[in-house]
Design an enzyme around this catalytic site. Structure first.
Site, PDB file in Angstrom:
ATOM      1  N   LYS A  46       0.877  -1.285   0.181  1.00 11.07           N
ATOM      2  CA  LYS A  46      -0.103   0.079   0.155  1.00 11.07           C
ATOM      3  C   LYS A  46       0.958   1.465  -0.037  1.00 11.07           C
ATOM      4  O   LYS A  46       0.532   2.209  -0.855  1.00 11.07           O
ATOM      5  CB  LYS A  46      -0.889   0.068   1.189  1.00 11.07           C
ATOM      6  CG  LYS A  46      -1.527   1.194   1.550  1.00 11.07           C
ATOM      7  CD  LYS A  46      -2.519   1.489   2.787  1.00 11.07           C
ATOM      8  CE  LYS A  46      -1.448   1.323   4.075  1.00 11.07           C
ATOM      9  NZ  LYS A  46      -1.438   3.042   4.573  1.00 11.07           N
ATOM     10  N   ASN A  47       2.070   1.307   0.922  1.00 12.73           N
ATOM     11  CA  ASN A  47       2.536   2.598   1.026  1.00 12.73           C
ATOM     12  C   ASN A  47       3.919   2.479  -0.064  1.00 12.73           C
ATOM     13  O   ASN A  47       4.359   3.660   0.146  1.00 12.73           O
ATOM     14  CB  ASN A  47       3.271   2.551   2.272  1.00 12.73           C
ATOM     15  CG  ASN A  47       2.312   2.477   3.614  1.00 12.73           C
ATOM     16  OD1 ASN A  47       1.210   2.719   3.161  1.00 12.73           O
ATOM     17  ND2 ASN A  47       2.694   2.367   4.756  1.00 12.73           N
ATOM     18  N   ARG A 103       0.518  14.237  13.120  1.00 18.10           N
ATOM     19  CA  ARG A 103       0.917  14.081  11.878  1.00 18.10           C
ATOM     20  C   ARG A 103       1.222  15.328  10.941  1.00 18.10           C
ATOM     21  O   ARG A 103       0.538  15.793  10.336  1.00 18.10           O
ATOM     22  CB  ARG A 103      -0.066  13.396  11.080  1.00 18.10           C
ATOM     23  CG  ARG A 103      -0.680  12.080  11.455  1.00 18.10           C
ATOM     24  CD  ARG A 103       0.241  10.955  11.680  1.00 18.10           C
ATOM     25  NE  ARG A 103       0.844  10.343  10.374  1.00 18.10           N
ATOM     26  CZ  ARG A 103       0.108   9.388   9.782  1.00 18.10           C
ATOM     27  NH1 ARG A 103      -0.950   8.854  10.283  1.00 18.10           N
ATOM     28  NH2 ARG A 103       0.733   9.043   8.614  1.00 18.10           N
ATOM     29  N   CYS A 106      -4.631  12.177  13.317  1.00 16.46           N
ATOM     30  CA  CYS A 106      -5.365  10.914  13.155  1.00 16.46           C
ATOM     31  C   CYS A 106      -5.131  10.196  14.621  1.00 16.46           C
ATOM     32  O   CYS A 106      -4.459  10.642  15.442  1.00 16.46           O
ATOM     33  CB  CYS A 106      -4.996  10.120  11.954  1.00 16.46           C
ATOM     34  SG  CYS A 106      -3.249   9.350  12.005  1.00 16.46           S
ATOM     35  N   ASP A 130       5.077   0.473  12.212  1.00 17.12           N
ATOM     36  CA  ASP A 130       3.584  -0.286  11.789  1.00 17.12           C
ATOM     37  C   ASP A 130       3.772  -1.689  12.178  1.00 17.12           C
ATOM     38  O   ASP A 130       2.699  -2.214  11.772  1.00 17.12           O
ATOM     39  CB  ASP A 130       3.618  -0.078  10.202  1.00 17.12           C
ATOM     40  CG  ASP A 130       3.487   1.447   9.492  1.00 17.12           C
ATOM     41  OD1 ASP A 130       3.640   1.443   8.432  1.00 17.12           O
ATOM     42  OD2 ASP A 130       3.224   2.230  10.527  1.00 17.12           O
ATOM     43  N   ARG A 153      -8.317  -0.658   5.211  1.00 19.89           N
ATOM     44  CA  ARG A 153      -7.430   0.591   4.470  1.00 19.89           C
ATOM     45  C   ARG A 153      -6.248  -0.160   4.030  1.00 19.89           C
ATOM     46  O   ARG A 153      -5.558   0.176   2.948  1.00 19.89           O
ATOM     47  CB  ARG A 153      -6.968   1.348   5.540  1.00 19.89           C
ATOM     48  CG  ARG A 153      -8.490   2.559   5.751  1.00 19.89           C
ATOM     49  CD  ARG A 153      -8.062   3.641   6.473  1.00 19.89           C
ATOM     50  NE  ARG A 153      -7.173   4.232   5.900  1.00 19.89           N
ATOM     51  CZ  ARG A 153      -6.238   5.381   6.435  1.00 19.89           C
ATOM     52  NH1 ARG A 153      -6.498   5.361   7.659  1.00 19.89           N
ATOM     53  NH2 ARG A 153      -5.125   5.780   5.771  1.00 19.89           N
TER      54      ARG A 153
HETATM   55  C1  EPZ Z   1       4.390   6.924   6.395  1.00 20.97           C
HETATM   56  O1  EPZ Z   1       3.605   7.863   6.928  1.00 20.97           O
HETATM   57  C2  EPZ Z   1       3.258   5.475   6.170  1.00 20.97           C
HETATM   58  N1  EPZ Z   1       2.225   5.913   5.448  1.00 20.97           N
HETATM   59  C3  EPZ Z   1       2.839   5.298   7.514  1.00 20.97           C
HETATM   60  O2  EPZ Z   1       2.112   4.074   7.551  1.00 20.97           O
HETATM   61  C4  EPZ Z   1       4.169   4.997   8.545  1.00 20.97           C
HETATM   62  O3  EPZ Z   1       3.812   4.507   9.668  1.00 20.97           O
HETATM   63  C5  EPZ Z   1       5.089   5.848   8.409  1.00 20.97           C
HETATM   64  O4  EPZ Z   1       5.411   6.422   7.103  1.00 20.97           O
HETATM   65  C6  EPZ Z   1       6.354   5.991   9.061  1.00 20.97           C
HETATM   66  O5  EPZ Z   1       7.008   4.661   8.766  1.00 20.97           O
HETATM   67  C7  EPZ Z   1       2.249   5.846   4.164  1.00 20.97           C
HETATM   68  O6  EPZ Z   1       3.412   5.557   3.637  1.00 20.97           O
HETATM   69  C8  EPZ Z   1       1.066   6.263   3.235  1.00 20.97           C
HETATM   70  P1  EPZ Z   1       6.483  10.300   8.351  1.00 20.97           P
HETATM   71  P2  EPZ Z   1       4.228   9.411   6.985  1.00 20.97           P
HETATM   72  O7  EPZ Z   1       6.114  11.599   7.777  1.00 20.97           O
HETATM   73  O8  EPZ Z   1       4.899   9.492   5.797  1.00 20.97           O
HETATM   74  C9  EPZ Z   1       6.672  13.286  11.896  1.00 20.97           C
HETATM   75  C10 EPZ Z   1       0.371   2.594   7.829  1.00 20.97           C
HETATM   76  O9  EPZ Z   1      -0.048   1.965   8.862  1.00 20.97           O
HETATM   77  N2  EPZ Z   1       6.707  14.544  10.763  1.00 20.97           N
HETATM   78  O10 EPZ Z   1       7.465   9.341   8.319  1.00 20.97           O
HETATM   79  O11 EPZ Z   1       3.173  10.141   7.611  1.00 20.97           O
HETATM   80  C11 EPZ Z   1       5.054  12.768  12.103  1.00 20.97           C
HETATM   81  O12 EPZ Z   1       4.207  13.640  12.859  1.00 20.97           O
HETATM   82  C12 EPZ Z   1       0.657   3.971   8.083  1.00 20.97           C
HETATM   83  O13 EPZ Z   1       0.311   1.964   6.806  1.00 20.97           O
HETATM   84  C13 EPZ Z   1       6.700  15.703  11.254  1.00 20.97           C
HETATM   85  O14 EPZ Z   1       6.890  16.194  12.046  1.00 20.97           O
HETATM   86  O15 EPZ Z   1       5.153   9.259   8.312  1.00 20.97           O
HETATM   87  C14 EPZ Z   1       5.650  11.389  12.751  1.00 20.97           C
HETATM   88  O16 EPZ Z   1       5.578  11.576  14.215  1.00 20.97           O
HETATM   89  C15 EPZ Z   1       0.625   4.596   9.151  1.00 20.97           C
HETATM   90  N3  EPZ Z   1       6.568  16.692  10.222  1.00 20.97           N
HETATM   91  C16 EPZ Z   1       6.936  11.212  12.083  1.00 20.97           C
HETATM   92  O17 EPZ Z   1       7.254  12.441  11.662  1.00 20.97           O
HETATM   93  C17 EPZ Z   1       6.409  16.267   9.002  1.00 20.97           C
HETATM   94  O18 EPZ Z   1       6.396  17.174   7.895  1.00 20.97           O
HETATM   95  C18 EPZ Z   1       6.860   9.997  10.990  1.00 20.97           C
HETATM   96  O19 EPZ Z   1       5.992  10.804   9.946  1.00 20.97           O
HETATM   97  C19 EPZ Z   1       6.297  14.995   8.503  1.00 20.97           C
HETATM   98  C20 EPZ Z   1       6.219  13.988   9.590  1.00 20.97           C
END
Ligand code: EPZ
Length: 427
Positions: free
Chosen positions: A22-23, A121, A116, A305, A397
């Site tokens: 998915k990701n 996020r 969420c 995850d 999802r």
């Molecule tokens: C991706 O989310 C995945 N989703 C998530 O999978 C996964 O848990 C996550 O990466 C971490 O591996 C998809 O790929 C669609 P991040 P993403 O940006 O990109 C902070 C699932 O279950 N952050 O790496 O949103 C954020 O708040 C989902 O399949 C900032 O502070 O994750 C979080 O604490 C859930 N500022 C951390 O970084 C930003 O601009 C990780 O977020 C962006 C992120």
């Protein structure tokens, strides 16, 4: 709202094929907007989030076709850079349409994705990256509008190796003028898949999978055909379910190299794992052992995850384990539900202290988010008695018909769907 009814206590056994990631599919579908024409993607999972992304592409003028695991997106007639609010609210990760739409139209309007169940996020790293590439960003109460007549390559450092921010910047920089160097980039396999897809379209990107990605802007990208990598989180979920039910399961069409950190943890818990190319066998004939300390961190460390799923296994282990969640601030919502099933878990800030118990007991529980829901299914499969998992749409999802997946492995699990009012014959 659908429910899952599980009669627990059966050891899983058999062979299961793992579907596409998915990701990986979501950012690659977004990246298809970088070229006008037909992109054909294979091994695309049939998931709610994929359908939402296809709806968004249709709403901005593309045509899409989803037949089994193949998706064809024709972006020739894309005519809008406004991401629809209702669909954005359904799937916050549509935020990574910003890079492609900004690159294609010179403008993009998205809605504040908001937080969420698992955390705030934030998207500040996305916006800072796009700004570094020359975008002007206007943050309104509900909307974020980005404009850029011409994106220009830049040196960008991420404060945190954000997966989404890395992907947005890669897509925006692919046709920017000059070179972009992205440091402290996310290293997930899905980032490598996006790089390989973009390069198949004619981009010039190197370094995905390391913490430094270099994007040499090109003037044009062309549509291509591409096959999505296997879903490592679905594979990991099945591996943990096999161990928690003391079963013996073979997974095919997976990529064991993407699961090294989980394999290491499961072996420490006494789970037997054998690997041959894209096939993995997982068996656990005795009570798992506790794992003293697991910390979730960006790839290649232990993935957030799989945190809730492995907590179920540790809840049944012989001994005391500690799980520290460092990626999301709200990712322990499954703990209350597991406790109601008899688990002995206490939380202090972002640490869970898990004392293994002999067994869990069936209960009616509620999925709060995608991976917490998957963990509750594993708990139901391992528990004694009946478990009802509510709010199953969260699980849909990220897992293709999760009940069919586990039925194939011998589980007593089925889905209850409410009778539509119009068909309610009793009244
Ligand atoms: C991706 O989310 C995945 N989703 C998530 O999978 C996964 O848990 C996550 O990466 C971490 O591996 C998809 O790929 C669609 P991040 P993403 O940006 O990109 C902070 C699932 O279950 N952050 O790496 O949103 C954020 O708040 C989902 O399949 C900032 O502070 O994750 C979080 O604490 C859930 N500022 C951390 O970084 C930003 O601009 C990780 O977020 C962006 C992120």
């Amino acid at each position: 709202m659908d429910k899952l009814v599980i009669e627990g206590g059966k050891s899983l056994s058999g062979t299961i094929r793992i579907h596409g990631a998915k990701n990986a599919a979501l950012p690659i579908l977004a990246a298809s907007l970088l070229a006008a024409g037909k992109v054909q993607l294979s091994n695309v999972p049939r998931l709610l989030d994929i359908e939402v992304m296809l709806d968004i592409l249709e709403r901005i003028g593309c045509t899409t076709l989803h037949d089994q695991e193949t998706v064809v997106v024709d972006t020739s007639s894309a005519n809008s850079f406004h991401v629809p609010e209702d669909l954005m609210k359904q799937m916050r990760s549509s935020i990574f349409l910003m890079g492609p739409l900004l690159s294609r139209f010179g403008e993009v309007a998205v809605y504040q994705p908001g937080g969420c169940a698992i955390g705030e996020r934030k998207i500040d790293l996305h916006l800072r990256g796009l700004k570094a590439l020359g975008a002007e960003i206007e943050e309104l109460d509900q909307q974020i509008i980005c404009r850029a007549d011409k994106l220009k390559g830049a040196d960008i450092h991420l404060d945190f190796p954000s997966v989404g921010a890395t992907e947005n910047i890669m897509m925006a920089a692919a046709m920017a003028e000059g070179t972009t160097t992205l440091t402290n980039a996310a290293r997930e396999p899905e980032i490598q898949d996006l790089q390989n897809f973009l390069n198949a379209m004619g981009a010039s990107i190197i370094g995905a999978g390391t913490d430094t990605i270099t994007i040499q802007g090109v003037s044009k990208l062309s549509p291509c055909s591409y096959t999505i990598i296997p879903d490592r989180i679905v594979a990991g979920t099945v591996m943990i379910a096999a161990a928690a039910t003391r079963g013996n399961v073979t997974l095919t069409h997976c990529n064991p190299a993407h699961l090294s950190s989980l394999i290491h943890v499961l072996k420490r818990a006494g789970v037997q794992i054998s690997i041959l190319n894209d096939i993995m066998n997982v068996s656990c004939m005795s009570r798992p052992k506790a794992v003293e300390r697991i910390v979730t961190l960006p790839y290649p460390s232990f993935p957030t995850d799989l945190q809730s799923q492995v907590m179920v296994l540790l809840s049944l282990a012989d001994g005391f384990s500690v799980m520290k969640e460092t990626v999301f601030e709200g990712r322990f919502k499954h703990v209350d539900e597991l406790t109601r099933m008899g688990a002995d878990i206490s939380i202090d800030l972002n640490c869970a202290f898990i004392r293994g118990v002999q067994r869990l007991y069936g209960a009616t529980v509620e999925a709060t988010d995608l991976r917490a829901g998957a963990a509750l299914v594993i708990a139901g499969l391992a528990a004694q008695g009946k478990t009802i998992v509510e709010q199953v749409h969260h699980i849909d999802r990220g897992y293709e018909h999760i009940e069919q997946l586990f039925q194939k492995l011998g589980a007593d699990i089925h889905r209850l769907s409410p009778v539509p009012k119009s068909l309610d014959l009793a009244n």
